[in-house]
Design a protein around this motif. Structure first.
Motif, PDB file in Angstrom:
ATOM      1  N   ALA A  68       0.829  -1.210   0.000  1.00 30.48           N
ATOM      2  CA  ALA A  68       0.000   0.000   0.000  1.00 30.48           C
ATOM      3  C   ALA A  68       0.863   1.260   0.000  1.00 30.48           C
ATOM      4  CB  ALA A  68      -0.921  -0.004   1.217  1.00 30.48           C
ATOM      5  N   LEU A  69       2.002   1.197   0.670  1.00 33.75           N
ATOM      6  CA  LEU A  69       2.853   2.387   0.767  1.00 33.75           C
ATOM      7  C   LEU A  69       3.947   2.394  -0.304  1.00 33.75           C
ATOM      8  CD1 LEU A  69       3.238   2.582   4.660  1.00 33.75           C
ATOM      9  CD2 LEU A  69       1.513   3.624   3.208  1.00 33.75           C
ATOM     10  N   GLY A  70       3.930   1.378  -1.197  1.00 24.93           N
ATOM     11  CA  GLY A  70       4.901   1.328  -2.293  1.00 24.93           C
ATOM     12  C   GLY A  70       6.306   1.052  -1.801  1.00 24.93           C
ATOM     13  N   LEU A  71       6.419   0.252  -0.719  1.00 22.54           N
ATOM     14  CA  LEU A  71       7.752   0.018  -0.135  1.00 22.54           C
ATOM     15  C   LEU A  71       8.320  -1.362  -0.464  1.00 22.54           C
ATOM     16  CD1 LEU A  71       7.107   1.497   3.423  1.00 22.54           C
ATOM     17  CD2 LEU A  71       8.322   2.560   1.524  1.00 22.54           C
ATOM     18  N   GLU A  72       7.558  -2.168  -1.206  1.00 19.92           N
ATOM     19  CA  GLU A  72       8.003  -3.552  -1.434  1.00 19.92           C
ATOM     20  C   GLU A  72       9.395  -3.617  -2.062  1.00 19.92           C
ATOM     21  OE1 GLU A  72       4.713  -5.102  -3.634  1.00 19.92           O
ATOM     22  OE2 GLU A  72       4.368  -6.572  -2.057  1.00 19.92           O
ATOM     23  N   GLY A  73       9.593  -2.790  -3.121  1.00 22.52           N
ATOM     24  CA  GLY A  73      10.875  -2.796  -3.832  1.00 22.52           C
ATOM     25  C   GLY A  73      12.021  -2.405  -2.907  1.00 22.52           C
ATOM     26  N   VAL A  74      11.778  -1.372  -2.085  1.00 22.56           N
ATOM     27  CA  VAL A  74      12.825  -0.877  -1.173  1.00 22.56           C
ATOM     28  C   VAL A  74      13.190  -1.974  -0.169  1.00 22.56           C
ATOM     29  CG1 VAL A  74      13.366   0.865   0.558  1.00 22.56           C
ATOM     30  CG2 VAL A  74      11.904   1.446  -1.369  1.00 22.56           C
ATOM     31  N   LEU A  75      12.159  -2.608   0.383  1.00 21.70           N
ATOM     32  CA  LEU A  75      12.421  -3.630   1.406  1.00 21.70           C
ATOM     33  C   LEU A  75      13.166  -4.821   0.811  1.00 21.70           C
ATOM     34  CD1 LEU A  75       9.079  -3.463   3.404  1.00 21.70           C
ATOM     35  CD2 LEU A  75      11.318  -2.599   4.078  1.00 21.70           C
ATOM     36  N   MET A  76      12.765  -5.178  -0.439  1.00 27.59           N
ATOM     37  CA  MET A  76      13.426  -6.308  -1.090  1.00 27.59           C
ATOM     38  C   MET A  76      14.902  -5.992  -1.292  1.00 27.59           C
ATOM     39  SD  MET A  76      12.210  -8.244  -4.497  1.00 27.59           S
ATOM     40  CE  MET A  76      10.511  -7.932  -4.202  1.00 27.59           C
TER      41      MET A  76
END
Ligand code: SF4
Ligand code: SF4
Ligand code: SF4
Length: 308
Positions: free
Chosen positions: A294-302
């Motif tokens: 929802a916050l568009g953080l998936e790429g960053v976390l990966m």
């Protein structure tokens, strides 16, 4: 821009000459009633509640669409005007559900406020009333056509952002209503759940579903915060009750501030003690999602987890 001086209800005021009478009256603490007027929206003069009398003019004029003039003398609360407002409000109430006790908008509803101000009450009658047509398909917005006063503010504010022209007037005469795309449910529509429309609705026809049943304005505290998701810094409110932050709602956007769902969800995530599950749109359905997505953080976390 030069100023002009006029007199409103016996009070002299000097204001810029591009002001309308509503704006000028506000400067001297006079609140002229209006359901369809918003200083940030195109003026349509549709609700007729803001009619005022101007000395020397032969009929009342709408204060929202009439510019101030040098030497004007304006009356905002004559017997004739009060009578006209009472008639308009009575017609609106005749076609409105008597639901203020449980309505989410109670306490902030302009129809409720004006009915109180001009002593107009719900009454029994044999005529038609708007049918209760409630759209519950969105997790973010509840639309109740039976409460709509057709002010059109939602349509105008949705149109202010390119590619979000989702709302319009549909039907005719008594059956006129606000439609979403080609009369679809919110879930099936192109709505992006920015909630701009909710922020300007003067009644309980469009309400924020994530606030529903949690608090009404007198019920707790309201604190203004700025969204941290991007440079626009849109305005939100955090509602708290018994020391807990329980809901976030969007504030009416100023010109150039778009509002968006991502910003709203980020504000919820940052401020709320127990944020509700976020949803995203998948084709024509809302589906639960994770906060990372929802916050568009998936790429960053990966990326971060790969770098560890
Ligand atoms: S929209 Fe306003 S007038 Fe209508 S039920 Fe709600 S509070 Fe009452
Ligand atoms: S939520 Fe935004 S996009 Fe959807 S109808 Fe309202 S203003 Fe338009
Ligand atoms: S839904 Fe609300 S903002 Fe839109 S026309 Fe109806 S009353 Fe006005």
């Amino acid at each position: 821009m030069g100023n002009v001086t006029l007199v409103i209800d016996g009070r002299e005021v000097s204001v810029p000459k591009d002001f309308n009478i509503i704006e000028a009256a506000k400067r001297v603490g006079i609140d002229i009633p209006a359901l369809c007027y918003d200083p940030n929206l195109e003026i349509v003069g549709a609700c007729r509640l803001c009619l005022v009398e101007v000395e020397g003019w032969n009929k009342p004029v709408t204060a929202c669409s009439t510019r101030v003039q040098e030497g004007m003398t304006v009356y905002t609360e004559t017997e004739q005007l009060i009578g006209l407002r009472r008639e308009i409000l009575q017609l609106l109430l005749d076609n409105h559900p008597n639901d203020c006790l449980t309505c989410q908008k109670a306490g902030e509803c302009l129809l409720q406020e004006y009915a109180y101000r001009y002593d107009v009450k719900f009454r029994e009658h044999d005529g038609d009333r708007r049918r209760a047509l409630v759209d519950t398909s969105s997790p973010y917005i509840l639309k109740d056509d039976s409460k709509c006063v057709l002010c059109g503010k939602c349509v105008r504010i949705c149109y202010q952002v390119q590619d979000r022209q989702v709302l319009s007037f549909g039907g005719r005469g008594f059956d006129t209503k606000i439609v979403v795309d080609a009369d679809l449910a919110f879930e099936e529509s192109s709505c992006v759940s920015c909630n701009r429309c909710v922020t300007v609705c003067p009644v309980g026809a469009l309400v924020d579903k994530r606030v529903l049943g949690k608090a009404r304005p007198w019920d707790g505290d309201i604190k203004g915060v700025k969204c941290k998701a991007c440079d626009y810094g849109c305005n939100f409110e955090v509602l708290s009750k018994n020391g807990k932050n329980i809901a976030v709602r969007a504030r009416s956007p100023l010109k150039g501030r778009p509002l968006c769902l991502k910003g709203r969800l980020m504000t919820e995530f940052i401020y709320l003690d127990e944020p509700e599950v976020p949803y995203r749109k998948e084709d024509t359905q809302f589906v639960e999602t994770t906060w990372e997505e929802a916050l568009g953080l998936e790429g960053v976390l990966m990326k971060l987890s790969k770098d560890e």
